[in-house]
Motif scaffolding. Sequence first.
Motif, PDB file in Angstrom:
ATOM      1  N   THR A   4      -2.007  -5.765  -3.514  1.00  0.00           N
ATOM      2  CA  THR A   4      -2.915  -4.641  -3.745  1.00  0.00           C
ATOM      3  C   THR A   4      -3.871  -4.423  -2.577  1.00  0.00           C
ATOM      4  N   ILE A   5      -4.330  -5.512  -1.939  1.00  0.00           N
ATOM      5  CA  ILE A   5      -5.254  -5.319  -0.819  1.00  0.00           C
ATOM      6  C   ILE A   5      -4.556  -4.665   0.359  1.00  0.00           C
ATOM      7  N   LEU A   6      -3.279  -5.023   0.583  1.00  0.00           N
ATOM      8  CA  LEU A   6      -2.522  -4.357   1.641  1.00  0.00           C
ATOM      9  C   LEU A   6      -2.380  -2.870   1.358  1.00  0.00           C
ATOM     10  N   ALA A   7      -2.156  -2.559   0.081  1.00  0.00           N
ATOM     11  CA  ALA A   7      -2.058  -1.145  -0.284  1.00  0.00           C
ATOM     12  C   ALA A   7      -3.386  -0.437  -0.068  1.00  0.00           C
ATOM     13  N   GLU A   8      -4.480  -1.103  -0.412  1.00  0.00           N
ATOM     14  CA  GLU A   8      -5.797  -0.497  -0.228  1.00  0.00           C
ATOM     15  C   GLU A   8      -6.107  -0.266   1.244  1.00  0.00           C
ATOM     16  N   LEU A   9      -5.734  -1.226   2.088  1.00  0.00           N
ATOM     17  CA  LEU A   9      -5.973  -1.046   3.525  1.00  0.00           C
ATOM     18  C   LEU A   9      -5.154   0.103   4.075  1.00  0.00           C
ATOM     19  N   ALA A  10      -3.891   0.179   3.668  1.00  0.00           N
ATOM     20  CA  ALA A  10      -3.038   1.275   4.131  1.00  0.00           C
ATOM     21  C   ALA A  10      -3.567   2.612   3.641  1.00  0.00           C
ATOM     22  N   ASP A  11      -4.036   2.622   2.389  1.00  0.00           N
ATOM     23  CA  ASP A  11      -4.580   3.862   1.839  1.00  0.00           C
ATOM     24  C   ASP A  11      -5.844   4.275   2.591  1.00  0.00           C
ATOM     25  N   ALA A  12      -6.687   3.274   2.909  1.00  0.00           N
ATOM     26  CA  ALA A  12      -7.903   3.594   3.673  1.00  0.00           C
ATOM     27  C   ALA A  12      -7.552   4.183   5.031  1.00  0.00           C
ATOM     28  N   GLY A  13      -6.495   3.637   5.654  1.00  0.00           N
ATOM     29  CA  GLY A  13      -6.076   4.186   6.934  1.00  0.00           C
ATOM     30  C   GLY A  13      -5.625   5.624   6.818  1.00  0.00           C
ATOM     31  N   ASP A  14      -4.891   5.943   5.739  1.00  0.00           N
ATOM     32  CA  ASP A  14      -4.439   7.313   5.542  1.00  0.00           C
ATOM     33  C   ASP A  14      -5.595   8.250   5.239  1.00  0.00           C
ATOM     34  N   ARG A  15      -6.559   7.756   4.468  1.00  0.00           N
ATOM     35  CA  ARG A  15      -7.685   8.619   4.108  1.00  0.00           C
ATOM     36  C   ARG A  15      -8.563   8.941   5.313  1.00  0.00           C
ATOM     37  N   THR A  16      -8.554   8.078   6.318  1.00  0.00           N
ATOM     38  CA  THR A  16      -9.293   8.402   7.538  1.00  0.00           C
ATOM     39  C   THR A  16      -8.526   9.395   8.399  1.00  0.00           C
ATOM     40  N   THR A  17      -7.299   9.676   8.039  1.00  0.00           N
ATOM     41  CA  THR A  17      -6.406  10.644   8.712  1.00  0.00           C
ATOM     42  C   THR A  17      -6.109  10.265  10.155  1.00  0.00           C
ATOM     43  N   ILE A  18      -6.245   8.973  10.492  1.00  0.00           N
ATOM     44  CA  ILE A  18      -5.998   8.578  11.869  1.00  0.00           C
ATOM     45  C   ILE A  18      -4.541   8.730  12.240  1.00  0.00           C
ATOM     46  N   ALA A  19      -3.659   8.582  11.263  1.00  0.00           N
ATOM     47  CA  ALA A  19      -2.226   8.633  11.541  1.00  0.00           C
ATOM     48  C   ALA A  19      -1.795   9.985  12.080  1.00  0.00           C
ATOM     49  N   ARG A  20      -2.441  11.055  11.609  1.00  0.00           N
ATOM     50  CA  ARG A  20      -2.013  12.394  12.037  1.00  0.00           C
ATOM     51  C   ARG A  20      -2.877  12.982  13.148  1.00  0.00           C
ATOM     52  N   ARG A  21      -3.803  12.199  13.664  1.00  0.00           N
ATOM     53  CA  ARG A  21      -4.685  12.696  14.726  1.00  0.00           C
ATOM     54  C   ARG A  21      -4.286  12.077  16.059  1.00  0.00           C
TER      55      ARG A  21
END
Length: 378
Positions: free
Chosen positions: A144-161
Amino acid sequence: MSSNTPQDLPSDEELAQMSRDDLVKLGAKLDGVELVEYPDPWPVKGTRAEKRAERAVALWFLIAALAGFAFIGVFLFWPHAYVAPNTDGYLMYSLFTPMLGATLGLSVLGVGVGALLYMKKFVPHEVAVQQRSDGGSSELDKATILAELADAGDRTTIARRSLIKRSAGLGAGAMGLGIGVFAIGGLVRDPWAQTDSKDSLWHTGWKQEKQGEKVFLRRATGHAHEISLVRPEDLSAGSMETVFPFRESEREDHHALSKALKRSDNPVMLIRLRSEDGRKVVKHQGQEDFNYGDYYAYTKICSHLGCPTSLYEDATNRILCPCHQSQFDALAYAKPIFGPATRKLAQLPIEVDEETGYFIARSDFIEPVGPAFWERKS
């Protein structure tokens, strides 16, 4: 502490089929976390304000990159050789250190401001309440913590910037490269490339550059271009004076005159012992004729860490280093008798020039000056 019972927990099969959002919610629930607020910084995607914020972050990272490359350019190519004041090229020389500080500082500032601006503009400002508990992490917690970290990364939208990612990588890379160049820059020059030169580690400014050349003992008067040589009668018994090398070929060379006063291994203490103390002197083997009567010349560079041994106590005939309190016995070839220094001060062989009556150096030091360095032999 979590109040979930084993019946509330998913099985391994159910865990494998859960989406990341489900894992995030489950992880928060298991950790006793309540997300009070978790707003999306940019609920409407692609707005002009969002683009401006993205470009502002990228701009700071770009500034960091340009400043990092500028630092490397200044470090490698800016004129850094000493130039005397009021001469051509002095302005550029005097700006060398300020330019190093300005460019490296701006690079670090750019990376820092870019990172802070990104956190402010794109990372969700969540408000959460969590109940803490002791104990190790289970496999469920890890998933679950890995999922939360990945989700936090997506919510910062860094992947698409990609603009921010590329500029951040460029800025941080340039800053890191600049720091690396600064760290290893002093190791680029081969210290043994010109072993016989007076600029090598084995020699000082007292080395004769030409056959038969006289190297006089010159005092510092506070004016780099003023030449004041030393005669035996200039020193009273029990006194000391700091002297530097001088050659007649340098008399009209203002750069060379200034450089001789600034070179770190040039300063020498010229000491005149009292007659009764001179009879007590113990000389070092191989250096029995390095003195001229009661006059002895020792390097002013401490053999511990290179500080200036600028104090001479005539009552005890001790040479003192104020940095770490090393003491050297002027009556016993300047050997250390107190403090952290373990090697004697190097002695300069001196005599009086018959033609002029001034002190001259018979040769360069025959032993290393100052603290130890690689491959030293004593």
